[in-house]
Design a protein around this motif. Sequence first.
Motif, PDB file in Angstrom:
ATOM      1  N   ASP A  15       0.873  -1.342   0.032  1.00 12.86           N
ATOM      2  CA  ASP A  15      -0.006   0.049   0.026  1.00 12.86           C
ATOM      3  C   ASP A  15       0.854   1.095   0.064  1.00 12.86           C
ATOM      4  O   ASP A  15       0.497   2.287  -0.820  1.00 12.86           O
ATOM      5  CB  ASP A  15      -0.902  -0.081   1.205  1.00 12.86           C
ATOM      6  N   THR A  16       1.912   1.264   0.766  1.00 10.63           N
ATOM      7  CA  THR A  16       2.797   2.289   0.781  1.00 10.63           C
ATOM      8  C   THR A  16       3.320   2.658  -0.573  1.00 10.63           C
ATOM      9  O   THR A  16       3.484   3.771  -0.941  1.00 10.63           O
ATOM     10  CB  THR A  16       3.961   1.992   1.929  1.00 10.63           C
ATOM     11  N   VAL A  73       2.212   1.651  -3.444  1.00  7.91           N
ATOM     12  CA  VAL A  73       1.266   2.224  -4.472  1.00  7.91           C
ATOM     13  C   VAL A  73       0.961   3.929  -4.260  1.00  7.91           C
ATOM     14  O   VAL A  73       0.780   4.536  -5.176  1.00  7.91           O
ATOM     15  CB  VAL A  73      -0.240   1.531  -4.327  1.00  7.91           C
ATOM     16  N   GLN A  74       1.063   4.058  -2.813  1.00 10.39           N
ATOM     17  CA  GLN A  74       0.801   5.555  -2.506  1.00 10.39           C
ATOM     18  C   GLN A  74       2.004   6.376  -3.041  1.00 10.39           C
ATOM     19  O   GLN A  74       1.729   7.435  -3.616  1.00 10.39           O
ATOM     20  CB  GLN A  74       0.605   5.793  -0.992  1.00 10.39           C
ATOM     21  N   ARG A  75       3.173   5.909  -2.916  1.00 15.73           N
ATOM     22  CA  ARG A  75       4.428   6.733  -3.374  1.00 15.73           C
ATOM     23  C   ARG A  75       4.315   6.910  -4.891  1.00 15.73           C
ATOM     24  O   ARG A  75       4.581   7.891  -5.581  1.00 15.73           O
ATOM     25  CB  ARG A  75       5.741   5.893  -3.348  1.00 15.73           C
ATOM     26  N   GLN A 108       1.432   6.934  -6.856  1.00 11.79           N
ATOM     27  CA  GLN A 108       0.450   7.989  -7.131  1.00 11.79           C
ATOM     28  C   GLN A 108       0.736   9.309  -7.054  1.00 11.79           C
ATOM     29  O   GLN A 108       0.591   9.974  -7.549  1.00 11.79           O
ATOM     30  CB  GLN A 108      -0.854   7.682  -6.276  1.00 11.79           C
ATOM     31  N   GLU A 109       1.386   9.548  -5.920  1.00 15.34           N
ATOM     32  CA  GLU A 109       2.168  10.695  -5.500  1.00 15.34           C
ATOM     33  C   GLU A 109       2.998  11.227  -6.779  1.00 15.34           C
ATOM     34  O   GLU A 109       2.988  12.456  -7.019  1.00 15.34           O
ATOM     35  CB  GLU A 109       2.779  10.806  -4.073  1.00 15.34           C
ATOM     36  N   SER A 166       0.688  12.355  -9.373  1.00 16.78           N
ATOM     37  CA  SER A 166      -0.083  13.571  -9.435  1.00 16.78           C
ATOM     38  C   SER A 166       0.981  14.558  -9.356  1.00 16.78           C
ATOM     39  O   SER A 166       0.591  15.795  -9.970  1.00 16.78           O
ATOM     40  CB  SER A 166      -0.596  13.545  -8.201  1.00 16.78           C
TER      41      SER A 166
END
Length: 183
Positions: A18-19, A21-23, A25-26, A29
């Motif tokens: 999850d971490t 995936v978040q990196r 996505q950031e 963006s």
Amino acid sequence: MTSLPEGSPSLIGEGARDTAVQRLQEAYSEGLLSHEELDERLDRVLTAKAHSELESALASIPELPDQLPDTTSTITAAGGRIKRRGTWRVPRVLKVASAYGRVRLDLSRAIIEHPVVDIELHLGTGGARITVPRDAVVDVQGLRTDWKDLRYKARQPSRPGGPEIRISGVMGFGRLRIRHARR
């Protein structure tokens, strides 16, 4: 379903996935990854079984640029006109508030240093017109209009790499018109 041994140091958990995936996505963006790169890396992260596979998917992600501060500017007026045009530096977040009056923002010749620019509108009465660069991608999903509909015809950017302009907020009794610059 086959369970993998828990004691193996090379196996990853859902928290690490999850971490990662978040990196990704950031990074996307902030404009550091293309859409295709994001898809490919997300696939690698979601199918990774070992930490080494996860690390390889994240290895070449550039750090967020330090030289571009996350700036916020606010323009407010009780009435009258708010106007920005020509060569002006666009902040990362631009908040525009007006009780009544017109708003004109021309970003066609503006200096846009950020891959993503958020424009937050809080307008009572009076309309707004925003001119964006020819190659900009415009996102208006965060905007609520109370009286008149938004006038914007989405178009494909003429060349990739233009800024993403995200417009959010509330429009009262006025219309927002967004257009792409011709040059």
